[in-house]
Design an enzyme around this catalytic site. Structure first.
Site, mmCIF file in Angstrom:
data_model
loop_
_atom_site.group_PDB
_atom_site.id
_atom_site.type_symbol
_atom_site.label_atom_id
_atom_site.label_comp_id
_atom_site.label_asym_id
_atom_site.label_seq_id
_atom_site.Cartn_x
_atom_site.Cartn_y
_atom_site.Cartn_z
ATOM 1 N N ARG A 177 52.372 -23.437 -68.385
ATOM 2 C CA ARG A 177 53.140 -24.679 -69.028
ATOM 3 C C ARG A 177 54.771 -24.307 -68.465
ATOM 4 N NH1 ARG A 177 50.956 -23.270 -73.857
ATOM 5 N NH2 ARG A 177 52.301 -21.635 -74.278
ATOM 6 N N ARG A 181 62.829 -23.997 -72.144
ATOM 7 C CA ARG A 181 63.303 -24.711 -73.555
ATOM 8 C C ARG A 181 64.466 -25.415 -73.298
ATOM 9 N NH1 ARG A 181 62.196 -19.599 -77.669
ATOM 10 N NH2 ARG A 181 60.057 -19.194 -76.889
ATOM 11 N N ARG A 253 47.389 -1.569 -64.149
ATOM 12 C CA ARG A 253 48.956 -1.026 -64.075
ATOM 13 C C ARG A 253 49.141 0.048 -65.139
ATOM 14 N NH1 ARG A 253 51.014 -2.266 -59.516
ATOM 15 N NH2 ARG A 253 53.033 -2.324 -60.058
ATOM 16 N N ARG A 283 62.554 -3.030 -66.921
ATOM 17 C CA ARG A 283 63.276 -3.141 -68.419
ATOM 18 C C ARG A 283 63.920 -2.087 -68.801
ATOM 19 N NH1 ARG A 283 58.634 -5.439 -72.754
ATOM 20 N NH2 ARG A 283 57.356 -3.936 -72.067
ATOM 21 N N GLU A 304 61.729 1.536 -67.902
ATOM 22 C CA GLU A 304 60.430 1.273 -67.767
ATOM 23 C C GLU A 304 60.102 0.686 -66.187
ATOM 24 O OE1 GLU A 304 58.685 -1.161 -70.872
ATOM 25 O OE2 GLU A 304 57.330 -1.805 -69.604
ATOM 26 N N TYR A 352 43.997 -7.917 -71.773
ATOM 27 C CA TYR A 352 45.276 -7.461 -72.617
ATOM 28 C C TYR A 352 45.138 -8.450 -73.802
ATOM 29 C CZ TYR A 352 49.796 -7.822 -74.287
ATOM 30 O OH TYR A 352 51.037 -7.560 -75.211
ATOM 31 N N ASP A 354 46.955 -8.892 -77.892
ATOM 32 C CA ASP A 354 48.257 -8.607 -78.645
ATOM 33 C C ASP A 354 47.504 -7.781 -79.792
ATOM 34 O OD1 ASP A 354 50.538 -9.287 -77.255
ATOM 35 O OD2 ASP A 354 50.180 -11.387 -77.752
#
Ligand SMILES: Cc1cc2nc3c(=O)[nH]c(=O)nc-3n(C[C@H](O)[C@H](O)[C@H](O)COP(=O)(O)OP(=O)(O)OC[C@H]3O[C@@H](n4cnc5c(N)ncnc54)[C@H](O)[C@@H]3O)c2cc1C
Length: 398
Positions: A177, A181, A253, A283, A304, A352, A354
């Site tokens: 998408r 925003r 990774r 990050r 990281e 992956y 969540d």
């Protein structure tokens, strides 16, 4: 013909998958042996107090709980109090700090404007590269959505560092998408429920595992030779590892965390991304901001770094490129033959996942198993369908 034997059930992995499955089966009266090669429970969600600063640290990288699944939300709240937490991420690009995901504030700051939502929408539409009609790669998709400037600042360098390849080598489907925003909402997740466990994830997983029918063996690597000692095995370790990497290693990774401490507040937020390719890390996480209800004068942060996963590294993100999918198919076929083993979780299904999805799938896997087991004379068909669950999940996501 496969029959469910009575007797103990092995659960490999004391992460969320293993803990939830173990608990569900233990409550149904089964005796459960949980094995984990590590010296702690909770898998990659593990949290512990930093000895030097007293801050609760997300040892394997930042974990924010978010879900639309009411049952899963009630489930985690049964074992731990969840504190209100909104994930608000910042990013540093070319010496400036911006808000993520790209929102009206980001656009106005980046272009030095004061656009209202409709104006910003038209402005981004103008920037988009309309010469790209059928985007095939991540880069083409991003350029078609937001144009070159925003792409370079917020996606290109970050993606190169995270995945170790050019965005021209990644599929367009990653960016489904428009990643923008047109309001000032900087809450990273859209989900109804979002929070942080008051005393960390490990405390929560400890309570899930605290049942008289569950015995946990830490520092104990499970090998498939042990299957014979158990009526059934739920395996949340690496799928390729289970089969001795017979068809080669599935691509992952891994991450390196460079710890440093700071007296005071280092960056003012939990997660600061670094979009520039010249900065080698992706990050910086400042862990004390995950527990805003606590007070700590000192601070502990992780820089990281992402790199290819070697044989001795912790696998973090499945790569799932074309060659991985071919290997995956081979492992899948082998897994389907293992009729007394159910492959679950992020490593067992090479996806992956969540945390909320992990818990949902663990609950479903346990229930499916129990529904077959409830019958006095176990129905091989039902048992077989429980064993196919992981395979179905695998196929769905390939
Ligand atoms: C960097 C990063 C950040 C993330 N952030 C979020 C987030 O913000 N929000 C969110 O919802 N999700 C997040 N996730 C996803 C989350 O980590 C997973 O949903 C969760 O860890 C999956 O749990 P699991 O039990 O399937 O796997 P794991 O947590 O990996 O547990 C598997 C366990 O099995 C053990 N094991 C493996 N093989 C063997 C063996 N042969 N014998 C014994 N033990 C074995 C391992 O030691 C490990 O402890 C993140 C993931 C990553 C990589």
């Amino acid at each position: 013909m496969n029959r469910i034997r009575t007797g103990k059930i092995a659960v490999v992995g004391a992460g969320l998958s293993g803990a939830v499955i173990g608990r569900e089966l233990a409550e149904a009266g089964h005796e459960i042996e949980v094995f984990d090669a590590r010296n702690h429970i909770a898998g990659n969600c593990h949290t512990e107090r930093d000895e030097e600063t007293g801050v609760m640290v997300h040892v394997y990288g930042p974990h924010i709980f978010h879900t639309d699944d009411r049952e899963v939300w009630d489930y985690v709240n049964r074992f731990e109090r969840f504190m209100p937490y909104k994930n608000r991420v910042k990013t540093t690009s070319n010496g400036q700090v911006y808000s993520l995901p790209i929102n009206l504030h980001t656009i106005n700051q980046f272009f030095g404007k004061a656009l209202r939502p409709d104006e910003a929408r038209a402005f981004i539409e103008e920037l988009s590269d309309k010469t790209i009609e059928d985007p095939k790669t991540f880069e083409e998709q991003a350029l078609r959505f937001i144009g070159n400037e925003l792409y370079e600042a917020f996606f290109k360098g970050y993606t190169e560092k995270q995945w170790g390849c050019s965005p021209t080598e990644l599929p367009a489907s990653i960016l489904k998408r428009l990643p923008v925003r047109f309001n000032y909402d900087d809450n990273y997740f859209f989900h109804t429920y979002q929070g942080m466990p008051e005393n960390g994830y490990t405390e929560m997983v400890g309570r899930i595992l605290a049942h008289p029918n569950i015995t946990v063996h830490l520092r104990t690597r499970f090998h498939r030779d042990l299957n014979g000692d158990f009526a059934h095995t739920f395996y949340s370790g690496p799928l390729d590892g289970y089969f001795g990497y017979q068809y080669g290693r599935l691509g992952y990774r891994t991450l390196d965390f460079e710890r440093f401490t700071y007296e005071g507040d280092y960056q003012g937020c939990a997660v600061m991304n670094y979009g520039d390719a010249a900065i080698p890390y992706t990050r910086v996480t400042e862990h004390k901001h995950f527990s805003p209800w606590e007070e700590h004068s000192g601070s502990v942060c992780y820089r990281e770094y992402s790199r290819p996963c070697g044989p001795d590294d912790v696998p973090y993100y499945p790569i799932r490129l074309v060659e991985d999918k071919a290997q995956l198919g081979q492992y899948l076929a082998r897994a389907a033959e293992e009729t007394s083993v159910t492959f679950v979780g992020r490593l067992g299904t090479y996806r992956y996942l969540d945390m909320d999805v992990t818990i949902r799938e663990a609950l479903d896997a346990a229930r499916l198993f129990l529904s077959g087991h409830a019958a006095r004379a176990p129905d091989p068909e039902r048992q077989a369908s429980s064993l196919k669950l992981a395979a179905a999940c695998l196929l769905e996501s390939t």
